[in-house]
Write an enzyme that holds these catalytic residues in place. Structure first.
Site, mmCIF file in Angstrom:
data_model
loop_
_atom_site.group_PDB
_atom_site.id
_atom_site.type_symbol
_atom_site.label_atom_id
_atom_site.label_comp_id
_atom_site.label_asym_id
_atom_site.label_seq_id
_atom_site.Cartn_x
_atom_site.Cartn_y
_atom_site.Cartn_z
ATOM 1 N N GLY A 6 -18.479 23.754 91.388
ATOM 2 C CA GLY A 6 -17.557 24.869 91.556
ATOM 3 C C GLY A 6 -16.165 24.615 91.001
ATOM 4 O O GLY A 6 -15.955 23.820 90.080
ATOM 5 N N SER A 7 -15.177 25.271 91.627
ATOM 6 C CA SER A 7 -13.832 25.416 91.062
ATOM 7 C C SER A 7 -13.014 24.138 90.956
ATOM 8 O O SER A 7 -11.918 24.161 90.371
ATOM 9 C CB SER A 7 -13.043 26.435 91.891
ATOM 10 O OG SER A 7 -13.681 27.696 91.858
ATOM 11 N N VAL A 8 -13.473 23.038 91.497
ATOM 12 C CA VAL A 8 -12.693 21.798 91.383
ATOM 13 C C VAL A 8 -12.489 21.399 89.925
ATOM 14 O O VAL A 8 -11.555 20.665 89.595
ATOM 15 C CB VAL A 8 -13.367 20.638 92.157
ATOM 16 C CG1 VAL A 8 -13.262 20.848 93.655
ATOM 17 C CG2 VAL A 8 -14.810 20.436 91.727
#
Length: 701
Positions: free
Chosen positions: A393-395
């Protein structure tokens, strides 16, 4: 006159005979003299010839310590009985085995059907002889002219004709003798072979020691077992050692034997024990045995004293490790009480020094059902940090922003609209909430998907138009992946452990998947890769090689002290990210806003912390591929949770990666990644404060 002539012929004949004898003796004497003078020394050496056989005796392995000097892995001594085959005949070996069987109890589980048959034939030679008739032997002789092959075929027939009833006549005592004899005959000549090293009682050891004179080749000694002071903590990472029973792994037999190992030597078979086998194995005691032509030992000489292996000092802090594991367990159980967590069964945490690459903690826990009790149990899965990969995801958005800078798709301060994208034939792609016109810092702070989509489109040279097809240059997949790799995403981190996985790269090059790649929902990454990635951002762009071993030290007799340093594992920069310092500082600022500003996605957990953290959260839509996958026709949709962080945001001391795969299904976010991350960072800095107070108190004393 005739009589006189006859008398003269006798002495002449005798003289001829004497002369012939004289010549023969002269020739013999000359030959003996020649042999004595020319070959005398050679024959003398042959007569006095002995054979030097050097034997290596196994020694305990090196110990493993944590970074504070606490013992993690030690050696526990235990009684043992060995046998050294000096080349004696089978009958003498069997005689010794029979006598030894009266002194010790020997496990018979390893005794095979063939072992029983061989022993029955030794015990019943006459009955065995009758198993093959004279006529059959004659036919075999005609068929097999080679004597060895003939004997082999006769023996084979004898074995085949031993009945189950005959084998059942063997007693328990017979089976123990067979088991002992089996050990006797399995070793190399003049090499000690372990006969019994499990549950050897003090009484057995004493009785055997008292009767060694009548047990040629048998010795009493001390063996060892690996002892784990912290039980199962970090056990999967520490690895395993083969038993003396199994000895060298069959698939690596030639490799180890070529390096001086004996077949029953114990070696590391996985992870740290395997990776550092050359360090931990130790220096064997070398004994030179001199034997005469008959194989009898004439003298024994120790030519090299044995020494246990060098010790490993890990960068891992076991006190911190225990705290982290406890947090994972508690938060994992807590999260399981939330809705939609039927598939949640694991969580991972890595703490790393971003400036040196030292792994301070590597923890993982997994909920598994015990096959025997049927109950769910928490098991160690620290290895999952390097052996399993997931959509994170967004990491990864920090790397996406930097890729945008590098390609010229965006520049620091570029403002883009967060309104959703409608590509022909696909659902609307949007952020979790509408954020208006934003720059890259706000996009990181609030985790805008659309900002990253628009950046990826520009990297690929595309132009977006509402509800129109999106034409992108597919080389952008390689461009972005290569740039991500500079941070450690999708490549080996270089950690000093085997079997590290790099993750899976999506095969399709459709435009929509490039957008997914930009927000961490296409390729898969390990938690160790996330730790390396965030460390690279934290330290200003240097990708540090992670390592668990900090030092190699010599062993010392004082159990409470560490020996002299043999080698210090120095920090290693694998590469420096192709980025301007200002670019990385912008991403660092965005990560700080995530944790320390009110609209930051981690602010509710990390806001106001005295240690000034920076962070990036991640939520990835993924498909379940865990142990219960076979229960479903199609893989269920799940949400993976992640968190990367470092602290302090200026001059960081620690970088952290948290990964919770298959955290939930549906729309109820249980926040497990953030709860775990907050508590772990708190524990790290609380422990640091406690130790500083202890040092100050010690100085006052």
């Amino acid at each position: 006159m005739e009589k006189k002539k006859k008398k003269k012929t006798i002495p002449i004949r005798l003289n001829i005979i004497f002369f012939a004898v004289f010549l023969l003796f002269s020739a013999l004497i000359l030959r003996l003299g020649f042999v004595q003078i020319v070959y005398g020394e050679d024959y003398k050496r042959e007569l006095e010839k002995t054979e030097d056989v050097t034997v290596n005796t196994s020694v305990p392995r090196g110990k493993i310590y944590d970074t504070t000097g606490k013992t993690i892995v030690d050696n526990k001594a235990k009684n043992a009985i060995t046998y050294t085959n000096t080349g004696v005949k089978q009958e003498e070996m069997l005689k010794t085995a029979k006598l030894l069987a009266t002194y010790i109890k020997k496990d018979t589980k390893k005794v095979t059907e063939r072992d029983k048959q061989d022993y029955w034939m030794i015990k019943n030679p006459k009955e065995a002889e009758k198993k093959v008739t004279a006529a059959e032997k004659k036919k075999l002789q005609e068929k097999y002219t080679d004597e060895d092959e003939y004997n082999k075929q006769v023996y084979k027939l004898q074995l085949e004709r031993i009945t189950e009833k005959e084998l059942n006549t063997l007693t328990q005592s017979d089976l123990e003798i067979i088991a002992i004899y089996r050990e006797f005959s399995s070793g190399y000549k003049l090499t000690p072979q372990m006969v019994k090293n499990e549950d050897v009682t003090d009484k057995e050891l004493a009785v055997v020691s008292e009767n060694l004179e009548s047990l040629p080749g048998v010795e009493t000694t001390t063996d060892w077992d690996r002892m784990y002071k912290f039980k199962d903590t970090l056990k999967t990472v520490l690895g395993n050692v083969s038993s003396s029973e199994k000895g060298l792994p069959a698939e690596k037999l030639e490799y180890y034997e070529s390096r001086g190992y004996s077949r029953n030597d114990r070696v590391g078979t996985s992870y740290l024990e395997l990776q550092y086998e050359d360090v931990l194995k130790g220096q064997k005691e070398k004994v030179r045995n001199k034997t005469d032509k008959s194989g009898n030992i004439t003298s024994t000489e120790i030519i090299a004293e044995g020494q246990r292996g060098n010790d490993l000092v890990l960068s891992i802090d076991m006190e911190l490790q225990l705290k982290v594991e406890k947090i994972i367990e508690e938060e994992l159980r807590k999260a399981k009480q939330s809705a939609g967590t039927g598939l949640l069964d694991r969580a991972y945490v890595v703490l790393m020094n971003p400036n040196t690459g030292e792994i301070l903690s590597m923890a993982g826990k997994r909920l598994e059902r015990n096959a025997e009790t049927g109950k769910m149990e928490m098991t160690d899965d620290a290895l999952g940090n390097i052996t399993t990969t997931y959509n994170v995801g967004s990491v990864v958005k920090g790397a996406t922003v930097l890729a945008g800078y590098k390609t010229g798709a965006i520049s620091p301060g570029t403002v883009l609209s967060d309104s959703g994208l409608k590509i022909a034939g696909t659902p609307l792609k949007k952020s979790w909430t509408y954020m208006g016109d934003i720059n890259e810092l706000t996009a990181l702070q609030r985790s805008s998907n659309v900002y990253m989509f628009r950046t990826a489109i520009k990297i690929a040279g595309g132009t977006y138009a509402y509800n129109q097809p999106l034409d992108l240059d597919t080389t952008a997949f390689t461009t972005m992946r290569n740039y991500y790799a500079q941070f450690g995403l999708g490549v080996r981190t270089g950690i000093d452990l085997p079997n590290e996985q790099t993750g899976f790269k999506g095969a399709s090059l459709k435009p929509g998947f490039l957008l997914d790649l930009a927000i961490g929902q296409y390729d898969t990454y390990s938690n160790m890769q996330l730790a390396q990635y965030v460390s690279t951002i934290a330290n200003g762009g240097k990708r540090m090689e992670p390592h668990i071993v900090k030092e190699i030290r010599e062993p010392v007799s004082d159990e409470d002290k560490l020996g002299p340093i043999v080698e210090t594992i120095k920090p290693k920069v694998l590469n420096t990210v192709d980025a301007k310092d200002y670019w990385i500082e912008r991403v660092q600022q965005g990560f700080k806003m995530v944790a320390q500003t009110p609209k930051g996605t981690a602010y509710s957990y990390l806001g106001g912390k005295s240690y000034s953290p920076a962070a990036k959260t991640g939520t990835a839509q993924a498909f379940y591929d865990g142990p219960s996958r076979s229960n479903y026709d199609e893989p269920p949709e799940v949400m993976n949770l992640s968190l990367v962080s470092y602290a302090p945001s200026q001059n960081p001391e620690v970088a952290m990666a948290v990964l919770v795969p298959w955290a939930y299904q549906g729309s109820v976010d249980n926040g497990a990644n953030k709860y775990i991350g907050e508590r772990v960072l708190d524990a790290f800095f609380d422990l640091k404060k406690e130790r500083q107070k202890e040092k100050e108190a010690d100085k006052k004393d």
